[in-house]
Design a protein around this motif. Structure first.
Motif, short mmCIF file in Angstrom:
data_model
loop_
_atom_site.label_atom_id
_atom_site.label_comp_id
_atom_site.label_asym_id
_atom_site.label_seq_id
_atom_site.Cartn_x
_atom_site.Cartn_y
_atom_site.Cartn_z
N UNK A 1 0.84 -1.20 0.00
CA UNK A 1 0.00 0.00 0.00
C UNK A 1 0.88 1.26 0.00
N UNK A 2 0.24 2.40 -0.23
CA UNK A 2 0.99 3.65 -0.34
C UNK A 2 1.50 4.15 1.00
N UNK A 3 0.83 3.77 2.08
CA UNK A 3 1.25 4.27 3.39
C UNK A 3 1.05 3.22 4.46
N UNK A 4 1.73 3.43 5.58
CA UNK A 4 1.59 2.57 6.76
C UNK A 4 1.24 3.45 7.93
N UNK A 5 0.15 3.10 8.62
CA UNK A 5 -0.35 3.88 9.75
C UNK A 5 -0.07 3.11 11.03
N UNK A 6 0.72 3.72 11.92
CA UNK A 6 1.05 3.09 13.19
C UNK A 6 -0.14 3.04 14.14
N UNK A 7 -1.22 3.76 13.80
CA UNK A 7 -2.36 3.92 14.71
C UNK A 7 -1.82 4.28 16.09
N UNK A 8 -1.09 5.41 16.10
CA UNK A 8 -0.24 5.79 17.21
C UNK A 8 -0.92 5.98 18.55
N UNK A 9 -0.11 6.09 19.55
CA UNK A 9 -0.57 6.21 20.92
C UNK A 9 -0.06 7.51 21.53
N UNK A 10 -0.81 8.03 22.53
CA UNK A 10 -0.34 9.19 23.27
C UNK A 10 0.38 8.76 24.55
N UNK A 11 0.51 7.44 24.77
CA UNK A 11 1.31 6.94 25.88
C UNK A 11 2.78 7.18 25.53
N UNK A 12 3.51 7.93 26.36
CA UNK A 12 4.85 8.42 25.97
C UNK A 12 5.80 7.34 25.44
N UNK A 13 5.91 6.20 26.15
CA UNK A 13 6.90 5.20 25.71
C UNK A 13 6.51 4.56 24.38
N UNK A 14 5.20 4.40 24.13
CA UNK A 14 4.75 3.84 22.85
C UNK A 14 4.96 4.86 21.75
N UNK A 15 4.60 6.12 22.03
CA UNK A 15 4.78 7.19 21.04
C UNK A 15 6.25 7.31 20.65
N UNK A 16 7.14 7.22 21.63
CA UNK A 16 8.58 7.34 21.36
C UNK A 16 9.06 6.24 20.44
N UNK A 17 8.56 5.02 20.66
CA UNK A 17 8.95 3.88 19.82
C UNK A 17 8.45 4.07 18.39
N UNK A 18 7.17 4.43 18.23
CA UNK A 18 6.61 4.63 16.90
C UNK A 18 7.30 5.78 16.17
N UNK A 19 7.62 6.84 16.91
CA UNK A 19 8.28 8.01 16.32
C UNK A 19 9.61 7.65 15.67
N UNK A 20 10.30 6.68 16.26
CA UNK A 20 11.64 6.33 15.80
C UNK A 20 11.66 5.69 14.42
N UNK A 21 10.48 5.37 13.86
CA UNK A 21 10.42 4.76 12.53
C UNK A 21 10.27 5.81 11.42
N UNK A 22 10.29 7.09 11.79
CA UNK A 22 10.41 8.14 10.79
C UNK A 22 9.13 8.56 10.10
N UNK A 23 7.98 8.24 10.68
CA UNK A 23 6.72 8.64 10.07
C UNK A 23 6.38 10.10 10.35
N UNK A 24 5.37 10.58 9.65
CA UNK A 24 4.89 11.95 9.85
C UNK A 24 3.89 11.97 11.00
N UNK A 25 4.12 12.84 11.98
CA UNK A 25 3.18 13.01 13.08
C UNK A 25 1.89 13.59 12.50
N UNK A 26 0.79 12.84 12.64
CA UNK A 26 -0.46 13.18 11.96
C UNK A 26 -1.60 13.30 12.97
N UNK A 27 -2.22 14.47 13.09
CA UNK A 27 -3.31 14.63 14.05
C UNK A 27 -4.63 14.09 13.51
#
Length: 293
Positions: free
Chosen positions: A242-268
């Motif tokens: 597919x064209x994109x991958x969505x981490x379905x991110x979390x606002x829990x700090x340690x999970x957010x930090x892990x997902x952030x490290x994969x270089x995705x765009x922070x998307x509200x």
């Protein structure tokens, strides 16, 4: 929706133009609880809300006007309810129709990765220590497709090893696995040690036409190599059709930090809700449900 609405039902309302052409739709999950009618998010569902079928060549002001008109039409068609709670898809950036109807609104975040890019670019966008962890895991790990039974068995054991309860609903996962059995829209992957075939982690992803979504996952603590789960996610991301991958991110700090490290765009994306019942309003003042925090 049949797969995820296990404690209620679902329905939709539609808005059409004068020629009967679909302009928008709103799909919602209905639950009855102790006499209250609730329109809620189904389990293991990150996004819901309005689908807009935009006319072609709309100017910016016309697009906003279209969204407001269609959203108002759809919200007015909803059945009588005591509470409505929706997490809108990131593509919905206009929250005015909800605000003007006295909805509460807050912002959640996810990380989205443009997987149409070349693998070299995806690799360079990774945080440095993640690249190191992946390199250390490549020779020591293998990744295999699996089934839900194996995934769930290890998921329960892995969460227990961390003194935690599995946050995923097994019945919903089973329903989704059955619903997508004839397609590749749902994938179950396990990462194992290549030396002893020991399972180190696992992930379930689902996809639509444009995006693959991270749905559920686990990893065993205190295993070697330590960061095999990073290697598993990298494997999924770089091989995503597919064209994109969505981490379905979390606002829990340690999970957010892990997902952030994969270089995705922070998307509200918006979370909106409205309580119509006076008794529920009073009860929520005493104890606010976790999904409204």
């Amino acid at each position: 929706m049949d797969a995820v609405c296990i404690k209620g039902s679902w329905d939709l309302v539609m808005c059409k133009d004068g020629n009967g052409k679909l302009e928008g739709a709103l799909v919602f999950h209905i639950r009855k609880y102790r006499g209250f009618t609730l329109l809620l998010m189904p389990p293991l569902t990150s996004y819901s809300g309005i689908y807009y079928n935009y006319p072609q060549n709309l100017k910016r002001h016309s697009k906003t006007s279209f969204e407001i008109r269609v959203a108002n039409n759809l919200l007015e068609q909803l059945p009588k309810h005591d509470l409505i709670y929706l997490q809108l898809h990131p593509s919905i950036t206009n929250g005015l129709p909800f605000y003007w109807k006295n909805f509460h609104q807050s912002t959640r975040y996810t990380y989205k990765i443009d997987t149409s890019q070349e693998t070299d670019i995806l690799w360079e966008n990774l945080k440095g220590n993640v690249r190191t962890n992946i390199r250390n895991s490549e020779e020591a790990c293998i990744i295999e497709s699996s089934n839900l039974e194996a995934f769930w068995r290890h998921c329960v054991a892995a969460y227990a090893a961390r003194n935690r309860v599995v946050p995923f609903n097994r019945q919903v996962l089973e329903n989704l696995s059955t619903a997508f059995k004839a397609s590749d829209n749902l994938e179950i992957k396990l990462v194992k040690s290549s030396s002893d075939d020991k399972v180190l982690g696992g992930a379930i992803t689902v996809s639509d036409q444009n995006t693959r979504y991270y749905l559920a996952g686990f990893y065993y603590p205190n295993t070697s190599p330590k960061y095999a789960f990073s290697y598993l996610l990298w494997h999924i991301i770089k091989n995503n059709p597919q064209k994109s991958f969505d981490m379905e991110g979390s606002i829990i700090p340690e999970i957010e930090h892990f997902f952030r490290s994969f270089g995705g765009d922070l998307t509200p994306h918006f979370k909106v809700w409205k309580v119509n019942n006076i008794l529920l309003r009073w009860l929520f003042k005493l104890k606010t449900p976790s999904f409204l925090k």
